[in-house]
Enzyme design. Structure first.
Site, mmCIF file in Angstrom:
data_model
loop_
_atom_site.group_PDB
_atom_site.id
_atom_site.type_symbol
_atom_site.label_atom_id
_atom_site.label_comp_id
_atom_site.label_asym_id
_atom_site.label_seq_id
_atom_site.Cartn_x
_atom_site.Cartn_y
_atom_site.Cartn_z
ATOM 1 N N SER A 10 6.852 78.231 -38.350
ATOM 2 C CA SER A 10 5.494 78.135 -37.840
ATOM 3 C C SER A 10 4.568 79.120 -38.520
ATOM 4 O O SER A 10 4.981 79.956 -39.311
ATOM 5 C CB SER A 10 5.480 78.358 -36.327
ATOM 6 O OG SER A 10 5.401 79.724 -36.034
ATOM 7 N N GLY A 11 3.287 79.012 -38.154
ATOM 8 C CA GLY A 11 2.260 79.863 -38.744
ATOM 9 C C GLY A 11 2.047 81.152 -37.970
ATOM 10 O O GLY A 11 1.121 81.897 -38.278
ATOM 11 N N ASP A 12 2.870 81.384 -36.948
ATOM 12 C CA ASP A 12 2.728 82.647 -36.226
ATOM 13 C C ASP A 12 4.114 83.013 -35.691
ATOM 14 O O ASP A 12 5.111 82.494 -36.174
ATOM 15 C CB ASP A 12 1.654 82.508 -35.130
ATOM 16 C CG ASP A 12 0.939 83.829 -34.845
ATOM 17 O OD1 ASP A 12 1.628 84.855 -34.748
ATOM 18 O OD2 ASP A 12 -0.293 83.833 -34.716
ATOM 19 N N ASP A 13 4.174 83.902 -34.687
ATOM 20 C CA ASP A 13 5.473 84.370 -34.212
ATOM 21 C C ASP A 13 6.364 83.207 -33.745
ATOM 22 O O ASP A 13 5.888 82.280 -33.094
ATOM 23 C CB ASP A 13 5.272 85.314 -33.022
ATOM 24 C CG ASP A 13 4.360 86.486 -33.370
ATOM 25 O OD1 ASP A 13 4.475 87.018 -34.491
ATOM 26 O OD2 ASP A 13 3.535 86.869 -32.512
#
Ligand SMILES: *[C@@H]1O[C@H](CO)[C@@H](O)[C@H](O)[C@H]1NC(C)=O
Ligand SMILES: *[C@@H]1O[C@H](CO)[C@@H](O)[C@H](O)[C@H]1NC(C)=O
Ligand SMILES: *[C@@H]1O[C@H](CO)[C@@H](O)[C@H](O)[C@H]1NC(C)=O
Ligand SMILES: *[C@@H]1O[C@H](CO)[C@@H](O)[C@H](O)[C@H]1NC(C)=O
Ligand SMILES: *[C@@H]1O[C@H](CO)[C@@H](O)[C@H](O)[C@H]1NC(C)=O
Ligand SMILES: *[C@@H]1O[C@H](CO)[C@@H](O)[C@H](O)[C@H]1NC(C)=O
Length: 502
Positions: A282-285
Site C-alpha cells: 500500500s501507499g501508507d502504513d
C-alpha cells in the site's frame, strides 16, 4: 429521500449530470469476487467454499430447479440467508445496487435475535454505493459493486475533525455502528474501492471533506473480517474504531505504493484485536494502531490495547510495516507483533507522537522480523508535527516506555535506527536484542539516538550508547507468554443452501 442519503454535489466535474454517470462507473464501488469462488468450487477442495453440488431432488441436468449447497468456515453460522439477487441486485458491472444492498441488510436485520442473517453476494460485478451492516450478520462476498451516494457523516469524536481536513467526512463504503457479531468474509472475493478518483481529487485539493474508508465499524463488538482482497481504497482500508474483540485474517490489501493514505488495517481505540496472515502492499502504513488526536483523543480517552499482529507480509515504500500513532491520544498499550516479513518498506516499526498528544505508548513487543530493503528498521519520534488545530495542550506530553524488539534480521538497510524521544520526557525501557542489520553501505552512525534510554544485547552494528550493551549473553528482550484475548476464537463449519434459479 433522507437528507443524508442525498447524492453529493462533489466538485469533480464540469457538467454534473454527465459526470455523474462517469462517476458512478469509475469512482464508486466494490467488487465481491466470484470468479474465484466458482474456480474454488470446481478446483480447490481446501477453499472456504469447498463444494458446490446438487442435492437430492435437484435432478442432474434437470429442469433447472436445483439446490446449491456451499460449505464455508466462519466465526458464526447464520439461520437465515438471502442472496443479493433476491433484492433486485444485478451483477452486470453497470447497474447500481445500492438500494438492493440496503434493502437486503434491512431485511436480514430482523433476524438478529433469531439466529442471525447472511447476505450472499453471488458471482458478478456488483456496483454499489455505501451501505451499513447490521448485528448478527454475515456479508459473504463474491463480487463487484459500485457506489452512488456518499453521505457526509460527523467526524470521529476522538479526532474532532476529518483526518484530511476540518469538518466531517464521507461515509465509508461498508459501515456499521453499535453492532454485535459482524462477519465480512468470502472466498477471497474482492472489494474494489475505485480509489483513483478520490486520490486525484485529494491531490488536487478538490475534496471538501475527508475521504471515506473502505470498511469502517464503530462502537461494535465481535468483528470478523477474513478471506477477502481489498483493492484501491479511497483512504484507509479496514478501520475498526471504538470497538473490541476483532479478528482480521487472510486479507490481501493492494493499492499503488504512491496512493495517498491507503493504510492497510487501522485499529483505532480498539481492544482485543488479532490480525494475522495478511498480505499488504500500500501507499501508507500496512498496519497502524491509533487512538485519537490531541485534545479530542485525550478527552475521549479510549485506548487501543491487547493487539496481536502475526504473519504479516508488507510492502510499504513510503511508510511503516507497523506504525503506532501518530494519533495515540487515548493511549496504546500491550501490542505484540511476531513473524513479520517486509520488502521495500520505509521503516519496520515506527512510533510517532508529539507534545500535545498526551497519553502513552507502552508495552510493545516485537519479535521475528525479516526485512529487506528498508530506510530505517526502527524509527521513533516525539516531534511528529501534525495537529488537528492549534488548541492542543502543550503540557500534554506523551509517555513512551517499555518497547522490546528481538530476533530481527534486516538486509539492505540505509540506517538501523532513528530514535528521538522528547527532551523533557525521554522514551524509556527500550530493549533491543538479537538484531542483525546489514547496511546498504557503511555509515558512521547506523544508530541515531536522542532522549531515549534502555538496553541492548547481540545487536549488529552495535546500538547507540544510550541503549547500554548488556553483552551477547544477556537475556533476550521480553515477549509475553500469556494468550492474547482473541486466541480462543474458533471457526465453525457452516452450510449455505440456496435454490439455484435457472
Ligand atoms: C479462510 O479460508 C481458508 C481456506 O482458504 C479457510 O481454511 C479458513 O478457515 C478461512 N478463514 C476464515 C477466518 O474464514
Ligand atoms: C451508516 O451509519 C452511519 C452512522 O454510523 C450514518 O451516519 C450513515 O448515514 C449510515 N449510512 C447509510 C448509508 O445508511
Ligand atoms: C453507539 O454507541 C455509542 C457508545 O456507546 C453511543 O455514544 C452512541 O449513542 C450509540 N449510537 C447509537 C445510534 O445507538
Ligand atoms: C487472493 O486474491 C489476491 C488477488 O488476486 C491474490 O494475490 C491472493 O494470492 C489470493 N489469496 C488467496 C489466499 O488465494
Ligand atoms: C537495496 O536498496 C536499494 C534502495 O535503497 C534498491 O534500489 C536496491 O534494489 C536494493 N538491493 C537489493 C539487492 O535488494
Ligand atoms: C536470534 O535471531 C535469529 C533469527 O533472527 C534466530 O534464528 C536465533 O535463534 C535467535 N537467537 C536467540 C539466542 O534467540
Amino acid at each position: 429521500m433522507d437528507s443524508h442519503l442525498r447524492a453529493l454535489p462533489l466538485d469533480f466535474g464540469v457538467e454534473r449530470k454527465q459526470s455523474m454517470d462517469h462517476f458512478l462507473r469509475l469512482c464508486f464501488f466494490f467488487i465481491l469476487a466470484t470468479s474465484l469462488l466458482v474456480a474454488a468450487a470446481f478446483v480447490g477442495p481446501a477453499e472456504c467454499i469447498r463444494r458446490k453440488r446438487q442435492l437430492p431432488g435437484g435432478g442432474e441436468g434437470g429442469k433447472g430447479g436445483g439446490v446449491e449447497q456451499f460449505k464455508y468456515s466462519a466465526a458464526a453460522c447464520r439461520a437465515h440467508t438471502a442472496s443479493l439477487a433476491d433484492f433486485g441486485g444485478v451483477g452486470d458491472g453497470a447497474t447500481p445496487n445500492t438500494a438492493a444492498f440496503r434493502a437486503a441488510v434491512s431485511h436480514l436485520s430482523q433476524f438478529a435475535s433469531d439466529g442471525g442473517g447472511m447476505l450472499f453476494v453471488p458471482a458478478g460485478r456488483w456496483l454499489t454505493g455505501p451501505f451499513n451492516l447490521t448485528s448478527s450478520f454475515t456479508l459473504f462476498l463474491h463480487r463487484d459493486a459500485d457506489i452512488k451516494e456518499w453521505p457526509i457523516i460527523d467526524p470521529l469524536p476522538s479526532y474532532g475533525r476529518g483526518r484530511d481536513g476540518p469538518g466531517g467526512r464521507y461515509s465509508s463504503l461498508i459501515g456499521g455502528s453499535n453492532l454485535t457479531d459482524v462477519i465480512i468474509t468470502g472466498d477471497n472475493g474482492t472489494i474494489d474501492g475505485q480509489g483513483a478518483f478520490w486520490w486525484s481529487q485529494f491531490h488536487s485539493n478538490k475534496l471538501k471533506y475527508t475521504r471515506g474508508y473502505l470498511i469502517e465499524l464503530m462502537h461494535s463488538n465481535q468483528i470478523f473480517i477474513s478471506n477477502l482482497t481489498l483493492l484501491n481504497s479511497p483512504a484507509w482500508n479496514i478501520h475498526p474504531v471504538y470497538s473490541s474483540n476483532i479478528v482480521v485474517s487472510g486479507i490481501t490489501i493492494l493499492a499503488p505504493v504512491h496512493s495517498p493514505n491507503t493504510d492497510g488495517i487501522n485499529p483505532d481505540s480498539c481492544s482485543n484485536v488479532r490480525i494475522e496472515d495478511c498480505y499488504i502492499v500500500s501507499g501508507d502504513d500496512c498496519v497502524a494502531i491509533k487512538s485519537g488526536w490531541d485534545e479530542y483523543g485525550i478527552s475521549y480517552g479510549m485506548p487501543s490495547q491487547h493487539i496481536v499482529i502475526r504473519r504479516l507480509t508488507c510492502v510499504s515504500p513510503t511508510s511503516a510495516v507497523i506504525a503506532l500513532g501518530s494519533e495515540m491520544s487515548g493511549g496504546i498499550r500491550d501490542v505484540r507483533a511476531e513473524d513479520i516479513t517486509a520488502l521495500d518498506s520505509e521503516s519496520g516499526v515506527r512510533i510517532k507522537t508529539a507534545v500535545g498528544r498526551g497519553a502513552y505508548v507502552k508495552d510493545v513487543f516485537v519479535r521475528r522480523m525479516n526485512l529487506n530493503t528498508m530506510k530505517w528498521v526502527f524509527w521513533m519520534t516525539g516531534s511528529y508535527k501534525s495537529h488537528p488545530d492549534d488548541k492542543y495542550d502543550p503540557n500534554a506530553v506523551p509517555v513512551v516506555e517499555g518497547i522490546s524488539y528481538s530476533e530481527v534480521v534486516a538486509y539492505n538497510v540505509t540506517m538501523a535506527a532513528r530514535l528521538e524521544g522528547i527532551p523533557s520526557a525521554p522514551f524509556t525501557g527500550i530493549c533491543v536484542s538479537n538484531v542483525t542489520v546489514q547496511l546498504a553501505k557503511s555509515m558512521k552512525t547506523p544508530w541515531y539516538c536522542a532522549d531515549v534510554e534502555g538496553v541492548s544485547s547481540g545487536v549488529t552494528p552495535a546500538a547507540c550508547a544510550s541503549l547500554a550493551d548488556q553483552g551477547a549473553a544477556a537475556a533476550p528482550c521480553p515477549f509475553p507468554t500469556d494468550a492474547s484475548p482473541m486466541d480462543g476464537f474458533q471457526l465453525q463449519q457452516c452450510t449455505y443452501t440456496k435454490s439455484s434459479d435457472a
